[in-house]
Scaffold this motif. Structure first.
Motif, PDB file in Angstrom:
ATOM      1  N   VAL A  86      30.663  50.821  38.539  1.00  0.00           N
ATOM      2  CA  VAL A  86      31.352  50.079  39.718  1.00  0.00           C
ATOM      3  C   VAL A  86      30.435  49.605  40.522  1.00  0.00           C
ATOM      4  N   GLY A  87      29.380  50.784  41.165  1.00  0.00           N
ATOM      5  CA  GLY A  87      28.480  50.461  42.139  1.00  0.00           C
ATOM      6  C   GLY A  87      27.616  49.301  41.996  1.00  0.00           C
ATOM      7  N   THR A  88      27.126  49.002  40.744  1.00  0.00           N
ATOM      8  CA  THR A  88      26.389  47.821  40.441  1.00  0.00           C
ATOM      9  C   THR A  88      27.166  46.667  40.556  1.00  0.00           C
ATOM     10  N   VAL A  89      28.244  46.494  40.309  1.00  0.00           N
ATOM     11  CA  VAL A  89      29.233  45.404  40.260  1.00  0.00           C
ATOM     12  C   VAL A  89      29.657  45.211  41.923  1.00  0.00           C
ATOM     13  N   THR A  90      30.023  46.316  42.588  1.00  0.00           N
ATOM     14  CA  THR A  90      30.627  46.074  43.799  1.00  0.00           C
ATOM     15  C   THR A  90      29.830  46.260  44.866  1.00  0.00           C
ATOM     16  N   LEU A  91      28.601  47.206  44.913  1.00  0.00           N
ATOM     17  CA  LEU A  91      27.876  47.036  45.973  1.00  0.00           C
ATOM     18  C   LEU A  91      27.049  46.028  46.777  1.00  0.00           C
ATOM     19  N   ARG A  92      27.117  45.045  45.996  1.00  0.00           N
ATOM     20  CA  ARG A  92      26.232  43.598  46.375  1.00  0.00           C
ATOM     21  C   ARG A  92      27.411  43.094  47.498  1.00  0.00           C
ATOM     22  N   LEU A  93      28.488  43.508  47.616  1.00  0.00           N
ATOM     23  CA  LEU A  93      29.473  42.917  48.287  1.00  0.00           C
ATOM     24  C   LEU A  93      29.330  43.549  49.799  1.00  0.00           C
ATOM     25  N   LYS A  94      29.663  42.665  50.635  1.00  0.00           N
ATOM     26  CA  LYS A  94      29.364  43.005  52.084  1.00  0.00           C
ATOM     27  C   LYS A  94      30.826  43.287  52.618  1.00  0.00           C
ATOM     28  N   GLY A  95      30.848  43.978  53.841  1.00  0.00           N
ATOM     29  CA  GLY A  95      32.099  44.090  54.596  1.00  0.00           C
ATOM     30  C   GLY A  95      33.045  44.656  53.846  1.00  0.00           C
ATOM     31  N   PRO A  96      34.412  43.884  54.224  1.00  0.00           N
ATOM     32  CA  PRO A  96      35.720  44.523  53.649  1.00  0.00           C
ATOM     33  C   PRO A  96      35.795  44.236  52.313  1.00  0.00           C
ATOM     34  N   TYR A  97      35.147  43.391  51.747  1.00  0.00           N
ATOM     35  CA  TYR A  97      35.030  43.075  50.211  1.00  0.00           C
ATOM     36  C   TYR A  97      34.840  44.250  49.380  1.00  0.00           C
ATOM     37  N   PHE A  98      33.904  45.153  49.568  1.00  0.00           N
ATOM     38  CA  PHE A  98      33.742  46.428  48.737  1.00  0.00           C
ATOM     39  C   PHE A  98      34.870  47.235  48.808  1.00  0.00           C
ATOM     40  N   ALA A  99      35.462  47.499  50.025  1.00  0.00           N
ATOM     41  CA  ALA A  99      36.530  48.164  50.258  1.00  0.00           C
ATOM     42  C   ALA A  99      37.924  47.757  49.579  1.00  0.00           C
ATOM     43  N   ALA A 100      37.852  46.517  49.614  1.00  0.00           N
ATOM     44  CA  ALA A 100      39.037  46.037  48.785  1.00  0.00           C
ATOM     45  C   ALA A 100      38.982  45.914  47.362  1.00  0.00           C
ATOM     46  N   VAL A 101      37.907  46.094  46.839  1.00  0.00           N
ATOM     47  CA  VAL A 101      37.426  45.985  45.352  1.00  0.00           C
ATOM     48  C   VAL A 101      37.565  47.462  44.910  1.00  0.00           C
ATOM     49  N   THR A 102      37.193  48.449  45.629  1.00  0.00           N
ATOM     50  CA  THR A 102      37.220  49.873  45.283  1.00  0.00           C
ATOM     51  C   THR A 102      38.670  50.162  45.281  1.00  0.00           C
ATOM     52  N   PHE A 103      39.599  49.750  46.296  1.00  0.00           N
ATOM     53  CA  PHE A 103      41.074  50.049  46.421  1.00  0.00           C
ATOM     54  C   PHE A 103      41.625  49.598  44.953  1.00  0.00           C
ATOM     55  N   CYS A 104      41.235  48.532  44.843  1.00  0.00           N
ATOM     56  CA  CYS A 104      41.864  47.923  43.556  1.00  0.00           C
ATOM     57  C   CYS A 104      41.472  48.652  42.269  1.00  0.00           C
ATOM     58  N   PHE A 105      40.333  48.956  42.051  1.00  0.00           N
ATOM     59  CA  PHE A 105      39.890  50.109  41.050  1.00  0.00           C
ATOM     60  C   PHE A 105      40.809  51.017  41.007  1.00  0.00           C
ATOM     61  N   GLY A 106      41.055  51.896  41.895  1.00  0.00           N
ATOM     62  CA  GLY A 106      42.081  53.060  41.998  1.00  0.00           C
ATOM     63  C   GLY A 106      43.456  52.726  41.878  1.00  0.00           C
TER      64      GLY A 106
END
Length: 303
Positions: A86-106
């Motif tokens: 998940v980190g490899t896919v999402t941690l390249r995102l900046k700002g609220p985008y990372f928060a939104a994607v991790t929320f969707c995973f959960g």
């Protein structure tokens, strides 16, 4: 020392269970703080690793007969692997985008647990998981030792060169990249460590409750862990300890208020965040500095 000596004064199983929950939430809040508190990448999907590892441990125990002492590391390894992915896919995102994607995973994992009635029990979850120990006292001591080990590990990591790099990323990621630091690599590793610890904690919780359910992956758990870290003081490892103990004990002590409990509890959290935006740890530290400063002033006047 206080945590390990507490059962000598407290014998009621109810209070031992309450303190066990304090240990459990402390582990979750401190593990969340390693990534989000230091780098500023707010993870709204911590329950993804907690609930996912909890179910992995339950399935291995119920279907394959694995003992809790094998499911605990299995849950941690599974969560760490998911953290890397998940980190490899999402941690390249900046700002609220990372928060939104991790929320969707959960949220997706929670919905999957709810509809998978044939294999994962659906809304009722999985029951009959073997207990971790044979008594509330045993659960207390295991969680206490695990909590102390996690705090020490994360504290020393935060004071190491690895932790300093995470702090620099949180302060100015662009400047860190300009200094030749592979910021994505460090964030992914921190995410994996955070997920692994949360996974072991989730597996531990499933065994102590002898049940796992979809609520272990609900976004409300992620929000609660976030609040504990924010109230205690993000980016410190020590601050989330204050937040976890305070909010857990406050929530339990307000049960007699019935429906008003949520209103009072939420209002108190908002007040703390408003008047202490950097957490209770900062207020505590300032109090100690003032006290020590006064003592030094008195000594200076005497000399």
């Amino acid at each position: 020392a206080v945590v390990l000596a507490a059962p000598l004064l407290i014998e009621d199983p109810y209070y031992l269970e309450l303190l066990f929950l304090c240990h459990y939430y402390t582990i979750l809040a401190c593990s969340w703080d390693l990534l989000s508190g230091f780098t500023g990448n707010i993870n709204f999907g911590h329950a993804f690793f907690i609930g996912g590892a909890g179910y992995v441990g339950a399935v291995l125990n119920l279907n394959l007969g694995w003992s809790p002492w094998l499911t605990l590391p299995a849950g941690g390894i599974t969560a760490a692997g998911c953290g890397l992915l998940v980190g490899t896919v999402t941690l390249r995102l900046k700002g609220p985008y990372f928060a939104a994607v991790t929320f969707c995973f959960g949220t997706l994992l929670y919905k999957w647990f709810m509809v998978s009635s044939k294999f994962l029990g659906g809304e009722e979850g999985l029951s009959g998981v073997l207990p971790l120990t044979d008594s509330p006292l045993g659960n207390y001591y295991f969680s206490a030792i695990f909590m102390c080990a996690v705090i020490l590990l994360l504290y020393f990591v935060s004071k190491s060169s690895f932790g300093m790099i995470l702090r620099s990323i949180g302060e100015n990621e662009t400047a860190s990249e300009g200094s030749g630091i592979n910021t994505t690599y460090y964030k992914v590793v921190a995410f994996a460590i955070s997920a692994a610890i949360a996974g072991v904690a989730g597996t531990m919780y499933g065994h102590t409750q002898m049940h796992v359910g979809p609520e272990m992956a609900h976004d409300s758990l992620s929000a609660l862990v976030l609040m504990m870290a924010v109230v205690g003081g993000m980016g410190s490892i020590i601050g989330p300890i204050f937040g976890a103990y305070l909010l857990t004990l406050a929530n339990e002590s307000l049960r007699f208020m019935g429906e008003l409990r949520l209103l009072i509890y939420s209002g108190a959290v908002v007040a703390v965040i408003f008047f202490a935006p950097k957490g209770l740890l900062e207020i505590f530290s300032r109090g100690i500095q003032r006290m020590t400063g006064r003592e030094r002033g008195k000594v200076a006047k005497r000399t």
